[in-house]
Write a protein that holds these residues in place. Sequence first.
Motif, PDB file in Angstrom:
ATOM      1  N   LEU A 151      -8.339   0.766  14.308  1.00  0.00           N
ATOM      2  CA  LEU A 151      -7.689   2.081  14.185  1.00  0.00           C
ATOM      3  C   LEU A 151      -8.567   3.058  13.415  1.00  0.00           C
ATOM      4  N   LEU A 152      -9.433   2.519  12.565  1.00  0.00           N
ATOM      5  CA  LEU A 152     -10.210   3.406  11.704  1.00  0.00           C
ATOM      6  C   LEU A 152     -11.575   3.661  12.310  1.00  0.00           C
ATOM      7  N   PRO A 153     -12.047   4.905  12.277  1.00  0.00           N
ATOM      8  CA  PRO A 153     -13.417   5.180  12.710  1.00  0.00           C
ATOM      9  C   PRO A 153     -14.403   4.429  11.819  1.00  0.00           C
ATOM     10  N   PRO A 154     -15.577   4.119  12.342  1.00  0.00           N
ATOM     11  CA  PRO A 154     -16.528   3.290  11.569  1.00  0.00           C
ATOM     12  C   PRO A 154     -16.797   3.865  10.196  1.00  0.00           C
ATOM     13  N   GLY A 155     -16.775   5.212  10.083  1.00  0.00           N
ATOM     14  CA  GLY A 155     -17.093   5.807   8.778  1.00  0.00           C
ATOM     15  C   GLY A 155     -16.214   5.228   7.701  1.00  0.00           C
ATOM     16  N   ILE A 156     -14.894   5.206   8.000  1.00  0.00           N
ATOM     17  CA  ILE A 156     -13.970   4.743   6.960  1.00  0.00           C
ATOM     18  C   ILE A 156     -14.136   3.246   6.747  1.00  0.00           C
ATOM     19  N   CYS A 157     -14.412   2.530   7.858  1.00  0.00           N
ATOM     20  CA  CYS A 157     -14.594   1.085   7.681  1.00  0.00           C
ATOM     21  C   CYS A 157     -15.693   0.837   6.665  1.00  0.00           C
ATOM     22  N   GLN A 158     -16.785   1.608   6.812  1.00  0.00           N
ATOM     23  CA  GLN A 158     -17.845   1.464   5.815  1.00  0.00           C
ATOM     24  C   GLN A 158     -17.299   1.773   4.429  1.00  0.00           C
ATOM     25  N   ASP A 159     -16.579   2.894   4.345  1.00  0.00           N
ATOM     26  CA  ASP A 159     -16.015   3.274   3.047  1.00  0.00           C
ATOM     27  C   ASP A 159     -15.185   2.112   2.513  1.00  0.00           C
ATOM     28  N   PHE A 160     -14.382   1.532   3.401  1.00  0.00           N
ATOM     29  CA  PHE A 160     -13.603   0.349   3.034  1.00  0.00           C
ATOM     30  C   PHE A 160     -14.495  -0.723   2.426  1.00  0.00           C
ATOM     31  N   ALA A 161     -15.443  -1.145   3.259  1.00  0.00           N
ATOM     32  CA  ALA A 161     -16.290  -2.249   2.811  1.00  0.00           C
ATOM     33  C   ALA A 161     -16.957  -1.888   1.495  1.00  0.00           C
ATOM     34  N   ALA A 162     -17.314  -0.609   1.379  1.00  0.00           N
ATOM     35  CA  ALA A 162     -18.019  -0.213   0.162  1.00  0.00           C
ATOM     36  C   ALA A 162     -17.057  -0.141  -1.022  1.00  0.00           C
ATOM     37  N   SER A 163     -15.866   0.376  -0.752  1.00  0.00           N
ATOM     38  CA  SER A 163     -14.969   0.641  -1.889  1.00  0.00           C
ATOM     39  C   SER A 163     -14.464  -0.679  -2.439  1.00  0.00           C
ATOM     40  N   SER A 164     -14.440  -0.765  -3.759  1.00  0.00           N
ATOM     41  CA  SER A 164     -13.985  -1.993  -4.409  1.00  0.00           C
ATOM     42  C   SER A 164     -12.483  -1.930  -4.614  1.00  0.00           C
ATOM     43  N   LEU A 165     -11.946  -2.842  -5.409  1.00  0.00           N
ATOM     44  CA  LEU A 165     -10.486  -3.010  -5.515  1.00  0.00           C
ATOM     45  C   LEU A 165      -9.759  -1.714  -5.836  1.00  0.00           C
ATOM     46  N   PRO A 166     -10.096  -1.015  -6.906  1.00  0.00           N
ATOM     47  CA  PRO A 166      -9.290   0.154  -7.242  1.00  0.00           C
ATOM     48  C   PRO A 166      -9.199   1.143  -6.103  1.00  0.00           C
ATOM     49  N   GLY A 167     -10.111   1.065  -5.164  1.00  0.00           N
ATOM     50  CA  GLY A 167     -10.023   1.940  -4.001  1.00  0.00           C
ATOM     51  C   GLY A 167      -8.894   1.522  -3.085  1.00  0.00           C
ATOM     52  N   TRP A 168      -8.188   0.458  -3.445  1.00  0.00           N
ATOM     53  CA  TRP A 168      -7.160  -0.082  -2.578  1.00  0.00           C
ATOM     54  C   TRP A 168      -5.903  -0.347  -3.374  1.00  0.00           C
ATOM     55  N   LYS A 169      -4.791   0.216  -2.951  1.00  0.00           N
ATOM     56  CA  LYS A 169      -3.525  -0.007  -3.646  1.00  0.00           C
ATOM     57  C   LYS A 169      -2.469  -0.377  -2.626  1.00  0.00           C
ATOM     58  N   PRO A 170      -1.702  -1.428  -2.888  1.00  0.00           N
ATOM     59  CA  PRO A 170      -0.616  -1.774  -1.976  1.00  0.00           C
ATOM     60  C   PRO A 170       0.496  -0.734  -2.053  1.00  0.00           C
ATOM     61  N   SER A 171       1.368  -0.762  -1.067  1.00  0.00           N
ATOM     62  CA  SER A 171       2.428   0.234  -1.026  1.00  0.00           C
ATOM     63  C   SER A 171       3.547  -0.162  -1.980  1.00  0.00           C
ATOM     64  N   VAL A 172       4.392   0.813  -2.302  1.00  0.00           N
ATOM     65  CA  VAL A 172       5.463   0.580  -3.263  1.00  0.00           C
ATOM     66  C   VAL A 172       6.422  -0.480  -2.756  1.00  0.00           C
ATOM     67  N   TYR A 173       6.595  -0.544  -1.418  1.00  0.00           N
ATOM     68  CA  TYR A 173       7.574  -1.489  -0.877  1.00  0.00           C
ATOM     69  C   TYR A 173       7.044  -2.911  -0.982  1.00  0.00           C
TER      70      TYR A 173
END
Lengths: 406, 406
Positions: free
Chosen positions: B172-194
Amino acid sequence: MMSGQRLQGCRSLHVNEDSGRFLLLAVLILLYLLCGAAVFSAIERPSELRAHGRWNRTLHNFSDAFNVSLKDLNSFLREYESAVAAGIRADALRPRWDFTGAFYFVGTVVSTIGFGMTTPVTVAGKVFLIFYGLLGCAATILFFNLFLERIITLLAVVMKAFRLRRLRTSGLLPPGICQDFAASSLPGWKPSVYHVMLILGLSAIIISCCASAMYTPVEGWAYLDSLYFCFVTFSTIGFGDLVSSQNEAYSYQGLYRLANFFFILTGVCCIYSLFNVISIVIKQVLNWMLGKMSCLCCQRCKANAFLGRRNAIRPGSRLRQGRFGRPPDAEGSDTEGRRLSGEMISMRDLTSSNKISLAIMQKQLSETANGYPRTICGSSRHNGFSGGVGALGIMNNRLAETSDTR
Amino acid sequence: MMSGQRLQGCRSLHVNEDSGRFLLLAVLILLYLLCGAAVFSAIERPSELRAHGRWNRTLHNFSDAFNVSLKDLNSFLREYESAVAAGIRADALRPRWDFTGAFYFVGTVVSTIGFGMTTPVTVAGKVFLIFYGLLGCAATILFFNLFLERIITLLAVVMKAFRLRRLRTSGLLPPGICQDFAASSLPGWKPSVYHVMLILGLSAIIISCCASAMYTPVEGWAYLDSLYFCFVTFSTIGFGDLVSSQNEAYSYQGLYRLANFFFILTGVCCIYSLFNVISIVIKQVLNWMLGKMSCLCCQRCKANAFLGRRNAIRPGSRLRQGRFGRPPDAEGSDTEGRRLSGEMISMRDLTSSNKISLAIMQKQLSETANGYPRTICGSSRHNGFSGGVGALGIMNNRLAETSDTR
């Protein structure tokens, strides 16, 4: 993408700082508990022993006077304890579970005061309490947070006038900002954490003194006991050794119950806000302590930064700038940094109303920077990212980028 | 300056929304209390009356059996009540104010559980408690918040893997963001409130069940009573009708006290976090309700926007776009908006560790946009603005700009 790559090294520093703060706080709280236990034990232990001696004398006197065996007396007292659990006292008390009593009870539940002067004894009541409290306590926490945010807004109204006039007179701000000032409305203005702490503390003291002035004559407590009751109640500790409005009848009963409700509500809101503000200051102290003892941490972080990460040099170098690019008067700059962060933290912590908007701002930031709002929205519908990807990516890049300037 | 002028009209909408949310929540909580009082009164009132009757029979039987006048009995019971306040029971209990007992006590103070099984009776103890609790409770609140933030980080570690794989597979994500994903470490990722709410709820249930499984045999409580005790304790309500580890002696006493401490600590942290997460969801529900009933509010805001403010047209027009530019399926978009805000709120609320950095980011934003960092710093040294002026100005411009898209 630059920032996206830059943050790799600082991330470890960031995580280390967070964990370090958490552990440092845990250790300090443990020491605080140990010291408190020693002090309280030293203060209260003698009176406990005296009370035991007094009670044993009373027990034996009674058993001798009415030749009741201690065994019978104890079984009688055991039954009395179970009766006490049901809200029965030697002196007549107000009914526990009529509507007003139950209202008082649920109030102590959702506010987590939990005096315990009234507790459910039936199975149905205990089961219902669990589900009732789960939602009620959460709603009350939200209420306290919104109250805190309202209070900050109110303080902003008052303090903005002072500040703005002082600024204009001192002529410290270039005309551009002055315009921005004049144009920006209240939310554009937040008082500092120290002013809020001062004002909340003063109002808490005033509320407690007024409430004690009411409780002392009506309940027949000593003024100090009333103050003690106020703190224990407003802080939602709620021991239950002193509970207001429990007698069967008061003069001006309705008025007293209303005033009691009002004082407890305002007092709890005020002390809750005060605790949160104090916790911010404590966090600054922790950061300052971590900064003091962070040389060792820096070495480790730099080591991590060089461990096979792309562009690991950058954060390290920026780290070095951040650490050693400081003016010689490290103390002043340090305190300055603390005050800075203090101001900003206070604003972040004390404005809990802007979260949604802030989130949307993040989304806009990400969209303007990445230019794929459609993609975000599309993906969000399917996997619930809801634009958090790019937004948080950018957010955290910036956060990590600047985290070493703490 | 554009945004600085734009926000004038929306600011009133913003403030109105905040006040409205606060009042709506207050009304809902009041209704919740009234309903809860009615239910508890209906459930508990009969058992209270039965208990009164039972106690009166016991009292009269005792007074007849040992021909003790009720007056003497009542005075005796009054003395017993004062002895109970000092921690004396018919059955021997552990000493209240030895070191371990005092440690248990201070633990219930700083966590605001406040069982009340131990309370200071001396003046010195009461005075010390006020100052001790003031700092201790604030520190514990900070500890809970940092714990919550650590938990989120931990969840992020776990969930990021799942999400990332699912994303990559779904493409679903364009490659740009996938890279950003791979690059970004944990704090770049937060689970949802639910997800966080689900996980915290499950862990709270697991902890409560495990703790109850320990309390039931050791304390001799029913399993349901143990669960009730767990909730009352973990939610820091702390009635004190059931208190663990109070008997004089247990088998494996040290082990039991350690496990008791551990369970209460983890349980309180877990339930505190759960309450905060639930409060976020409640806030979303409030926003949704406000959005439903906001037509009237819009009119008022537009009226305000036209009241002699510069550029009052702009927000009004943007407001109109925001309101009526929606797709016809207002329901879907509405819920979508909620989920969006939900995700973002969760990330804002559940990452309390980035506040300083976020503040610094705001400062940078403002400086890059206004280009007067020196001025800010200079003024901050004198009046404690510390860069909040421009930063918050811009922050709130953006917030107010987007506040009508809530």
